[in-house]
Write a protein that holds these residues in place. Structure first.
Motif, short mmCIF file in Angstrom:
data_model
loop_
_atom_site.label_atom_id
_atom_site.label_comp_id
_atom_site.label_asym_id
_atom_site.label_seq_id
_atom_site.Cartn_x
_atom_site.Cartn_y
_atom_site.Cartn_z
N THR A 1 0.82 -1.21 0.00
CA THR A 1 0.00 0.00 0.00
C THR A 1 0.86 1.26 0.00
OG1 THR A 1 -0.18 -0.21 2.41
CG2 THR A 1 -1.99 -1.05 1.11
N SER A 2 1.97 1.24 0.74
CA SER A 2 2.85 2.41 0.80
C SER A 2 3.48 2.69 -0.56
CB SER A 2 3.95 2.20 1.84
OG SER A 2 4.91 3.22 1.77
N SER A 3 3.89 1.65 -1.26
CA SER A 3 4.55 1.81 -2.56
C SER A 3 3.61 2.49 -3.56
CB SER A 3 4.98 0.45 -3.12
OG SER A 3 5.88 -0.17 -2.23
N GLY A 4 2.32 2.10 -3.54
CA GLY A 4 1.37 2.66 -4.48
C GLY A 4 1.08 4.13 -4.22
N SER A 5 0.74 4.47 -2.97
CA SER A 5 0.36 5.85 -2.66
C SER A 5 1.57 6.78 -2.62
CB SER A 5 -0.38 5.90 -1.33
OG SER A 5 0.39 5.32 -0.30
N ALA A 6 2.73 6.26 -2.17
CA ALA A 6 3.93 7.10 -2.07
C ALA A 6 4.34 7.63 -3.44
CB ALA A 6 5.07 6.31 -1.44
N ALA A 7 4.22 6.80 -4.47
CA ALA A 7 4.61 7.21 -5.82
C ALA A 7 3.80 8.42 -6.29
CB ALA A 7 4.41 6.05 -6.79
N ALA A 8 2.51 8.43 -5.95
CA ALA A 8 1.63 9.55 -6.35
C ALA A 8 2.05 10.84 -5.65
CB ALA A 8 0.18 9.21 -6.02
N TYR A 9 2.36 10.74 -4.34
CA TYR A 9 2.75 11.93 -3.59
C TYR A 9 4.10 12.50 -4.05
CZ TYR A 9 -1.00 10.75 -0.30
OH TYR A 9 -2.20 10.48 0.27
N VAL A 10 5.01 11.61 -4.42
CA VAL A 10 6.32 12.05 -4.93
C VAL A 10 6.13 12.78 -6.25
CG1 VAL A 10 8.54 11.26 -5.85
CG2 VAL A 10 7.66 10.26 -3.73
N LYS A 11 5.26 12.24 -7.09
CA LYS A 11 4.99 12.85 -8.40
C LYS A 11 4.40 14.24 -8.25
CE LYS A 11 2.72 11.82 -12.81
NZ LYS A 11 1.83 10.88 -13.54
N GLU A 12 3.55 14.43 -7.23
CA GLU A 12 2.93 15.74 -6.98
C GLU A 12 3.89 16.74 -6.37
OE1 GLU A 12 -0.57 15.17 -4.65
OE2 GLU A 12 -1.47 13.79 -6.09
N GLY A 13 5.04 16.28 -5.91
CA GLY A 13 6.05 17.18 -5.35
C GLY A 13 5.83 17.56 -3.91
N ILE A 14 5.00 16.79 -3.19
CA ILE A 14 4.73 17.10 -1.78
C ILE A 14 5.76 16.44 -0.86
CG2 ILE A 14 3.01 17.00 0.06
CD1 ILE A 14 0.87 16.70 -2.13
N THR A 15 6.13 15.20 -1.16
CA THR A 15 7.06 14.44 -0.32
C THR A 15 8.46 15.06 -0.33
OG1 THR A 15 5.85 12.41 -0.85
CG2 THR A 15 8.07 12.16 0.04
N ASN A 16 9.05 15.17 0.86
CA ASN A 16 10.43 15.64 0.98
C ASN A 16 11.34 14.41 0.94
OD1 ASN A 16 12.98 16.57 1.91
ND2 ASN A 16 12.00 18.28 2.97
N MET A 17 11.85 14.09 -0.25
CA MET A 17 12.64 12.87 -0.46
C MET A 17 13.92 12.88 0.37
SD MET A 17 11.38 10.76 -2.95
CE MET A 17 12.73 10.14 -3.93
N ARG A 18 14.59 14.02 0.41
CA ARG A 18 15.87 14.10 1.13
C ARG A 18 15.67 13.85 2.63
NH1 ARG A 18 20.77 16.24 -0.43
NH2 ARG A 18 22.19 16.75 1.27
N MET A 19 14.63 14.46 3.18
CA MET A 19 14.32 14.26 4.60
C MET A 19 13.94 12.81 4.87
SD MET A 19 11.41 16.09 6.94
CE MET A 19 12.02 17.73 6.59
N GLY A 20 13.12 12.24 3.99
CA GLY A 20 12.68 10.86 4.15
C GLY A 20 13.84 9.88 4.14
N ILE A 21 14.76 10.06 3.21
CA ILE A 21 15.92 9.16 3.12
C ILE A 21 16.83 9.31 4.34
CG2 ILE A 21 18.02 8.65 1.79
CD1 ILE A 21 16.36 9.45 -0.74
N PHE A 22 17.00 10.55 4.81
CA PHE A 22 17.83 10.79 6.00
C PHE A 22 17.21 10.13 7.24
CE2 PHE A 22 18.32 13.57 9.79
CZ PHE A 22 19.64 13.28 10.08
N LEU A 23 15.92 10.36 7.45
CA LEU A 23 15.25 9.80 8.63
C LEU A 23 15.08 8.29 8.54
CD1 LEU A 23 12.49 12.53 9.21
CD2 LEU A 23 14.62 12.22 10.48
N GLU A 24 15.12 7.77 7.31
CA GLU A 24 14.98 6.32 7.12
C GLU A 24 16.15 5.56 7.73
OE1 GLU A 24 12.78 3.56 6.74
OE2 GLU A 24 12.00 5.19 5.52
#
Length: 278
Positions: free
Chosen positions: A58-81
């Motif tokens: 479920t995360s893989s499906g919805s996360a892709a849409a949010y990344v495409k819209e430019g809302i997700t902070n990829m750099r922060m997500g990868i750091f906190l991961e």
């Protein structure tokens, strides 16, 4: 009970779990584990393994849409991961040796916390000036508003947020849930990230966190394809149906209703855990 009947019940139950999880904003794993353990009598470790696989899907499906819209902070997500992955592996290892009654009680308490947190009034706050460490790590960003305006934001308390993410990862690995409530607290309350960004970035991170935990569960033999497949199918379709209905209904009333339902499930899990029935 025949295998076919068991599978059909799991698909239907997983559909309802995905549906309720989507409407309540808490994810399907929070419903699927009580369903498998209390209703179908599945060992809690196998239930957690199935829930983790459904979180990845479920995360893989919805996360892709949010990344495409430019809302997700990829750099922060990868750091906190980094923190959530370490915590997830530790939690998964702890889950394999902890008594099932302890896991059931902790899961119930986490359900109550998540249900209460889902009812909390969400206030949007924008930090304009990032802390020195946040600037050094380039964790600030932008996201599009409804009217098309691009909003800039900064972040604070990086160390505190990073530490809380470790706790979120441990809870995810130990209980088989996305632990979105803990991740949003880390970013929203501690790091002062805008709520829209914190929720989408949390969703982006959930799949990676669950993947780290699932490796341990695979090694221990707790990922059972016969359970995981119907659960993933049911949760995916349930989440899609819930997302469509959410647009046309009052989300506040829905969240109150499902928070009460989740509270009942939580009390049931705690009761069964304390009485050694799980």
């Amino acid at each position: 009970m025949t295998i076919l009947t068991f599978t059909l019940i799991m698909i239907l139950g997983a559909f309802l779990a995905g549906f309720i999880g989507s409407l309540s904003g808490l994810g399907g794993g929070i419903i699927i584990i009580p369903l498998l353990t209390i209703l179908l009598g599945v060992d809690i470790h196998y239930a957690i393994g199935a829930a983790l696989v459904s979180v990845i899907a479920t995360s893989s499906g919805s996360a892709a849409a949010y990344v495409k819209e430019g809302i997700t902070n990829m750099r922060m997500g990868i750091f906190l991961e980094i923190a959530t992955t370490i915590g997830a592996v530790c939690g998964a290892l702890l889950s394999t040796v902890a008594p099932t009654s302890f896991i059931a009680v902790l899961f119930g308490l986490t359900l109550i916390f998540s249900a209460i947190n889902s009812l909390r009034k969400k206030e949007e706050h924008i930090v304009l000036e990032s802390s020195p460490l946040a600037k050094k790590l380039k964790l600030d960003g932008t996201y599009p508003a409804h009217d098309g305006e691009v909003i800039k934001y900064g972040t604070k308390n990086v160390i505190g947020g990073f530490s809380m993410m470790g706790v979120a990862g441990m809870m995810s690995g130990l209980l088989g849930i996305g632990s979105g409530a803990f991740k949003v607290i880390a970013m929203d309350n501690i790091m002062r990230v805008p709520f829209k960004v914190s929720t989408t970035t949390s969703n982006f991170m959930m799949g990676v966190t669950a993947m780290a935990s699932s490796v341990i569960y695979i090694q221990k033999g707790y990922i059972e394809p016969g359970i995981c497949m119907p659960v993933v199918i049911g949760v995916l379709f349930g989440a899609m149906a819930g997302a469509k209905i959410l647009v046309k209904t009052n989300p506040k009333k829905l969240r109150v209703f499902f928070a009460c339902l989740i509270f009942v499930l939580a009390v049931n899990m705690i009761y069964n855990g304390l009485n050694g029935k799980i």
